[in-house]
Design an enzyme around this catalytic site. Structure first.
Site, short mmCIF file in Angstrom:
data_model
loop_
_atom_site.label_atom_id
_atom_site.label_comp_id
_atom_site.label_asym_id
_atom_site.label_seq_id
_atom_site.Cartn_x
_atom_site.Cartn_y
_atom_site.Cartn_z
N ARG A 102 -4.54 -2.38 10.94
CA ARG A 102 -3.74 -2.53 9.72
C ARG A 102 -2.53 -1.59 9.59
O ARG A 102 -1.65 -1.85 8.79
CB ARG A 102 -4.62 -2.40 8.47
CG ARG A 102 -3.89 -2.91 7.22
CD ARG A 102 -4.78 -3.32 6.10
NE ARG A 102 -5.64 -2.31 5.54
CZ ARG A 102 -5.92 -2.20 4.25
NH1 ARG A 102 -5.37 -3.03 3.38
NH2 ARG A 102 -6.75 -1.30 3.79
N ASP A 103 -2.48 -0.50 10.32
CA ASP A 103 -1.33 0.39 10.16
C ASP A 103 -0.85 0.88 11.53
O ASP A 103 -0.62 2.07 11.72
CB ASP A 103 -1.70 1.57 9.26
CG ASP A 103 -0.45 2.28 8.70
OD1 ASP A 103 0.64 1.65 8.68
OD2 ASP A 103 -0.56 3.44 8.31
N LEU A 104 -0.70 -0.06 12.46
CA LEU A 104 -0.23 0.30 13.80
C LEU A 104 1.26 0.61 13.74
O LEU A 104 2.06 -0.20 13.28
CB LEU A 104 -0.49 -0.85 14.78
CG LEU A 104 -0.15 -0.56 16.23
CD1 LEU A 104 -1.00 0.57 16.77
CD2 LEU A 104 -0.34 -1.80 17.09
#
Length: 259
Positions: free
Chosen positions: A79-81
């Site tokens: 979700r927060d690459l």
């Protein structure tokens, strides 16, 4: 969740501290900082990443994501690459870190999980930003943005540039359509030291990952196959040649198929 996840391309959780109102997670130390530190706003003393190292880092980060998507049970959506969440250890070995926004992925017949939109502007997949529906392909989009940063040296969002060039994906999309313009997309810091064919193939993978339609994006396993091949091709700066590995030249074509 973190205590159950173990892979060479994920930062290890060593322990935690809960004392009064202090809540601390203790991770292994990654001595070279983040990928972002090595791509953007470089100090003169910092070593520039060459093409070989960039492909090695991209392949390693993709392998970490593949573990979360395909090996973890249930699958984990990162979700927060982004570049600041890819940390580098000795030998520039990449590991995904900061799982604060990770979600357990869909199970059974479900195709997505619905959640409040979080993450970082510039890396979020369009369908997730609009609907809050999170899928494994949302991570693939974010990875495509990271791969574009690795290739171009540009930031996902750069407000110091002209309006047409502030958003990396919006800038890249028209250039993807013309192979003659691919060389314009290579990071000037590389000073032309990269294999032309490798650049084309890396950009082809990035273009697939940042497709508007989620179902057109490849699965991360196919991205790993393509980037592992590119990372195995040692580009010799002195002779401008690529030494072939045992992998067949056709390997990257797998990344062109979305499943």
């Amino acid at each position: 969740m973190l205590s159950l996840l173990h892979h060479p391309n994920l930062v290890n959780l060593i322990g935690y501290c809960a004392d009064g109102d202090q809540r601390l997670l203790v991770y292994e130390y990654m001595s070279l900082g983040s990928l972002e530190d090595h791509l953007h706003d470089l100090s003169p003393s910092k070593k520039r990443l060459d093409w070989n190292m960039r492909m090695k880092i991209a392949a390693g980060a993709a392998k970490g994501l593949e573990y979360l998507h395909d090996k973890a049970n249930p699958p984990v959506i990162y979700r927060d690459l982004k570049c600041s969440n890819i940390l580098l250890g000795e030998g520039y070995h990449p590991k995904l870190s900061d799982f604060g926004l990770a979600k357990l992925g869909p199970v059974g017949e479900n195709t997505h999980v619905s959640t409040r939109v979080m993450g970082t502007y510039g890396y979020c997949a369009p369908e997730y930003a609009m609907t809050g529906q999170l899928t494994l392909k949302s991570d693939v989009y974010s990875f495509g943005v990271v791969l574009l940063e690795i290739i171009t040296g540009r930031k996902a969002i750069d407000n110091s540039k002209s309006a047409a060039e502030q958003n990396l994906v919006a800038w890249a999309r028209p250039l993807f359509k013309d192979r003659r313009k691919f060389s314009q997309m290579a990071d000037p810091m590389l000073q032309g030291q990269y294999p032309s064919r490798g650049l084309y193939q890396a950009l082809a993978v990035a273009a697939m990952c940042v497709q508007e339609q989620a179902n057109m994006r490849p699965v991360i396993a196919d991205v790993v196959t393509a980037l592992s091949y590119l990372a195995s091709q040692r580009h010799d700066h002195n002779t401008q040649t690529v030494q072939n590995s045992r992998l067949s030249p056709g390997t990257p074509s797998r990344a062109r198929r979305g499943r």
